[in-house]
Scaffold this active site. Structure first.
Site, PDB file in Angstrom:
ATOM      1  CB  CYS A   2      -0.948   0.084   1.195  1.00 60.99           C
ATOM      2  SG  CYS A   2      -1.877  -1.420   1.476  1.00 60.99           S
ATOM      3  NE  ARG A  27       4.372   1.887  -0.772  1.00 52.89           N
ATOM      4  CZ  ARG A  27       5.564   1.655  -0.250  1.00 52.89           C
ATOM      5  NH1 ARG A  27       6.642   2.019  -0.905  1.00 52.89           N
ATOM      6  NH2 ARG A  27       5.694   1.076   0.912  1.00 52.89           N
ATOM      7  CD1 TRP A  72      -0.859  -5.830  -4.186  1.00 57.78           C
ATOM      8  CD2 TRP A  72      -0.338  -6.630  -2.171  1.00 57.78           C
ATOM      9  NE1 TRP A  72      -0.460  -7.139  -4.342  1.00 57.78           N
ATOM     10  CE2 TRP A  72      -0.137  -7.649  -3.129  1.00 57.78           C
ATOM     11  CE3 TRP A  72      -0.071  -6.909  -0.831  1.00 57.78           C
ATOM     12  CZ2 TRP A  72       0.317  -8.932  -2.788  1.00 57.78           C
ATOM     13  CZ3 TRP A  72       0.372  -8.178  -0.486  1.00 57.78           C
ATOM     14  CH2 TRP A  72       0.568  -9.171  -1.463  1.00 57.78           C
ATOM     15  CG  ASN A  98       2.788   0.593   3.720  1.00 55.73           C
ATOM     16  OD1 ASN A  98       3.903   1.045   3.570  1.00 55.73           O
ATOM     17  ND2 ASN A  98       2.468  -0.617   3.332  1.00 55.73           N
ATOM     18  N   GLY A  99       1.317  -1.646   5.930  1.00 58.70           N
ATOM     19  CA  GLY A  99       1.975  -2.614   6.808  1.00 58.70           C
ATOM     20  C   GLY A  99       0.998  -3.706   7.193  1.00 58.70           C
ATOM     21  CD  GLU A 478      12.540 -13.024 -15.096  1.00 60.69           C
ATOM     22  OE1 GLU A 478      12.320 -13.524 -13.989  1.00 60.69           O
ATOM     23  OE2 GLU A 478      12.101 -11.908 -15.418  1.00 60.69           O
ATOM     24  CE  LYS A 482       8.817 -10.664 -16.026  1.00 58.74           C
ATOM     25  NZ  LYS A 482       9.881 -10.656 -15.096  1.00 58.74           N
ATOM     26  CD  GLU A 485       5.699 -10.815 -13.317  1.00 53.69           C
ATOM     27  OE1 GLU A 485       5.416 -10.493 -12.165  1.00 53.69           O
ATOM     28  OE2 GLU A 485       6.829 -10.658 -13.800  1.00 53.69           O
ATOM     29  CG  HIS A 501      13.806 -36.990 -12.459  1.00 54.75           C
ATOM     30  ND1 HIS A 501      14.154 -38.302 -12.210  1.00 54.75           N
ATOM     31  CD2 HIS A 501      14.897 -36.425 -13.038  1.00 54.75           C
ATOM     32  CE1 HIS A 501      15.400 -38.513 -12.592  1.00 54.75           C
ATOM     33  NE2 HIS A 501      15.866 -37.381 -13.119  1.00 54.75           N
ATOM     34  CE  LYS A 601       8.928  -2.322 -11.171  1.00 52.48           C
ATOM     35  NZ  LYS A 601       9.248  -3.495 -12.012  1.00 52.48           N
TER      36      LYS A 601
HETATM   37  O1  M6R Z   1      12.061  -4.871  -6.077  1.00 48.24           O
HETATM   38  P1  M6R Z   1      12.534  -6.275  -6.065  1.00 48.24           P
HETATM   39  O2  M6R Z   1      13.521  -6.592  -7.140  1.00 48.24           O
HETATM   40  O3  M6R Z   1      13.091  -6.681  -4.719  1.00 48.24           O
HETATM   41  O4  M6R Z   1      11.252  -7.151  -6.309  1.00 48.24           O
HETATM   42  C1  M6R Z   1      11.311  -8.553  -6.257  1.00 48.24           C
HETATM   43  C2  M6R Z   1      10.088  -9.178  -6.878  1.00 48.24           C
HETATM   44  O5  M6R Z   1       8.939  -8.775  -6.186  1.00 48.24           O
HETATM   45  C3  M6R Z   1       9.938  -8.804  -8.357  1.00 48.24           C
HETATM   46  O6  M6R Z   1      11.071  -9.166  -9.081  1.00 48.24           O
HETATM   47  C4  M6R Z   1       8.706  -9.504  -8.955  1.00 48.24           C
HETATM   48  O7  M6R Z   1       8.917 -10.875  -8.996  1.00 48.24           O
HETATM   49  C5  M6R Z   1       8.412  -8.931 -10.358  1.00 48.24           C
HETATM   50  N1  M6R Z   1       7.006  -8.687 -10.509  1.00 48.24           N
HETATM   51  C6  M6R Z   1       8.806  -9.852 -11.444  1.00 48.24           C
HETATM   52  O8  M6R Z   1       8.512  -9.375 -12.706  1.00 48.24           O
END
Ligand code: M6R
Length: 606
Positions: A2, A27, A72, A98-99, A478, A482, A485, A501, A601
């Protein structure tokens, strides 16, 4: 997570609060709300979803005391009732938070027994009710001191009470910044949200409380003892952030990668040597390092995973990598020859910060590999490698990832030189290849249209496997992250040798398998794995270079990447088509690319 905002000062339009909130949308964007003091009452407006929805509901409204929040969701679904600001039974005390209040269930039970009425499922709602309870006998500031005593967990809280022209705040383990404006005070969850209005600010110390009036700011510790005001001038430039002609930030950021790589080279490579100025570790200490721990989350973890392969191969040290949320609770013992690398784009990821604090408590030295200067991680680590990717707005990390991998490559080569493990020739050769990386990436970006066509064909599949081996196993992880998400298609990354396996049970003509099969020492094994998939009728998309006709016939579609002189740079290059592939699949499916559902983010809760 948040984002929170609070303002007290000369009269402004209510849109000022919401526009400031917009800087914090990274956030969380499940719901948002605003409350301002108005003619002895309070004007409150909430909205589900993005801040734009809230903005559209607001008329021009003057105010001089108010708070705002973008959420969030942690406790309770994103709906109107769970949105902040929250208030007490009498609708007199308004709070944004926030928290996470970890003991909220116990507090809520107690307050309900005392007759308080709750309307939301959130942890936050206990705060206005506790304040109300204490405010029966004490003034609102004293009530805040007692409320904070009751709270366990993390919190940045901003609040006001009807008919009291004061803005109050409290902070523990969640960020809170106070901007000192000519016309008043502005509280926000981060510095960039303040910079458009002032460069003068106070980074609120942990375990602080505060009271703001029109011309007066007082800050206290949790016992009510005065704290000195530590004003700072922040000279970070507010970078104009726009999508330019790109349809999404994610696409723009994918295309920025060659520039980011060039920037890293020109910043860290001088006179054909690599130099890190902010490691804050003497050469003697660096030479001694025998074990490296890497802590990171999500995409940063995948970058760290590539780093593990590089550091083991070129520096000859043992490397352990953990997602931060696990590292924090492992009983790791650090020796004086160990080093921790904490990787994070934002530098605010709660899990990574917690793992770093735990490692430091046990005496470990920490170097942050981070994109945001001035973030909590950069402040709490001894050393810093800045990844120089520039602001990344798309929630799905792209340029920050390749910048992290590139920084790790540079760091591995640097350490190999410091430890005298790599000779001058091999080093020079590697540097030469690093300088080719932006060209390799550009070559792929020029063929984005081809990748779009392939992505359109593959977007009908309901399930994906991403396979890679060796240093491209993390690339497979990765690539899968991508895709899932931003397109919400289930996708799993696997080391190709592990497929037999278990995951091979998934393969049939309805499964798509993305195989990273670039020419390296494991290439022939990777091709055998592709054979195994084809024997079970799986649909294969190969990310390849230099394959012969028989091998090409095995694949249903191929994306060609350049031939590398040194294959250990390949994760920096195969990342690009995998990002583009995910982007175009999501676009084809009409998904919300820059702000996918349920994500944020910066993940500032554990
Ligand atoms: O700000 P950070 O690099 O610490 O964030 C870590 C993850 O939350 C971030 O990489 C997340 O997995 C992304 N949405 C991936 O695209």
């Amino acid at each position: 997570m948040c984002g929170i905002v609070g303002y007290i000062g000369k009269e402004k339009n209510i849109h000022f609060l919401v526009d400031t909130l917009k800087y914090l949308e990274y956030r969380g964007y499940d719901s948002c709300g605003v409350a301002v003091a108005k003619n002895g009452g309070v004007f409150l407006q909430k909205s589900k979803g993005k801040i734009e929805n809230l903005k559209a509901r607001l008329k021009e409204e003057k105010f001089s005391l108010g708070i705002a929040h973008t959420r969030w969701a942690t406790h309770g679904v994103p709906n109107h009732l769970n949105s902040h600001p929250h208030f007490d039974c009498c609708k007199e005390i308004f709070v944004v938070h926030n928290g996470i209040i970890e003991n909220y269930a116990t507090l809520k039970d107690r307050l309900i027994r005392k007759g308080h009425k709750f309307i939301s499922q959130t942890d936050t709602e206990v705060i206005p009710h506790l304040l109300e309870e204490f405010n029966k006998k004490e003034d609102i500031f004293e009530a805040l001191i007692h409320t904070v005593e009751e709270l366990e967990g993390s919190f940045a809280i901003v609040l006001f009470r009807k008919n009291t022209h004061k803005l109050l705040f409290a902070k523990k383990d969640s960020p809170l910044i106070l901007g000192i404006l000519e016309e008043g005070f502005l509280l926000t969850s981060d510095i960039p949200a303040i910079l458009p209005f002032t460069k003068e600010l106070i980074n609120i110390e942990d375990k602080s409380l505060g009271v703001l009036e029109d011309n007066r700011c007082r800050i206290f510790d949790f016992n009510g003892k005065n704290r000195k005001l530590k004003k700072e001038r922040v000279e970070l430039h507010q970078v104009a952030i726009s999508k330019k002609d790109y349809s999404h930030f994610m696409l723009k950021e994918i295309f920025e990668q060659p520039k980011v790589m060039e920037r890293l080279i020109s910043f860290y490579v001088k006179d054909e040597e690599i130099n890190f100025k902010d490691l804050n570790l003497p050469l003697t200490k660096l030479k001694e390092i025998s074990k490296i721990f890497i802590f990171a989350c999500g995409t940063a973890y995948h970058a760290g995973f590539v780093g593990k392969y590089l550091l083991e191969k070129y520096v000859g040290v043992d490397v352990e990598i953990d997602v931060s949320s696990e590292a924090r609770y492992r009983k790791i013992r650090f020796s004086s020859k160990d080093l921790v690398l904490a990787i994070s784009q934002s530098g605010e990821t709660a899990d990574t910060l917690a793992a770093v604090r735990e490692a430091k408590r046990k005496g470990a030295k920490v170097i942050a590999i981070c994109n945001v200067l001035g973030s909590t991680l950069t402040k709490e680590s001894e050393g810093l490698i800045s990844t120089l990717a520039g602001p990344e707005i798309g929630v799905a990390s792209t340029k920050a990832y390749t910048a992290q991998v590139f920084s790790l490559l540079l760091f591995s080569l640097y350490l190999a030189r410091v430890k005298n493990i790599m000779n001058a020739n091999s080093f020079a050769n590697f540097l030469k290849e690093l300088k080719n990386v932006p060209l390799y990436q550009k070559e792929i970006l020029e063929r984005a249209n081809e990748i779009e066509k392939i992505a359109n064909k593959f977007s009908r599949f309901g399930c994906f496997l991403f396979l890679g081996r060796g240093i491209n196993y993390p690339s497979a992880l990765e690539g899968a992250l991508k895709l899932k998400e931003i397109s919400y298609i289930p996708a799993e990354g696997y080391p190709a040798g592990e497929m037999k396996h278990g995951p091979i049970a998934l393969i049939d003509e309805y499964r798509a398998v993305v195989c990273i099969a670039v020419k390296d020492e494991l290439y022939s094994k990777m091709i055998s794995n592709v054979q195994e998939i084809k024997a079970r009728k799986g649909k294969v998309l190969g990310v390849v270079n230099d394959l012969n006709e028989d091998e090409a016939r095995l694949m249903d579609e191929i994306i060609t990447v350049p031939n590398f002189r040194i294959t250990d740079v390949s994760p920096l290059v195969v990342a690009v088509p995998l990002q583009l592939f995910a982007y175009f699949v999501a676009k084809n499916l009409g998904c919300e690319i820059d702000q996918p559902r349920n994500l944020a983010k910066s993940v500032t809760v554990e």
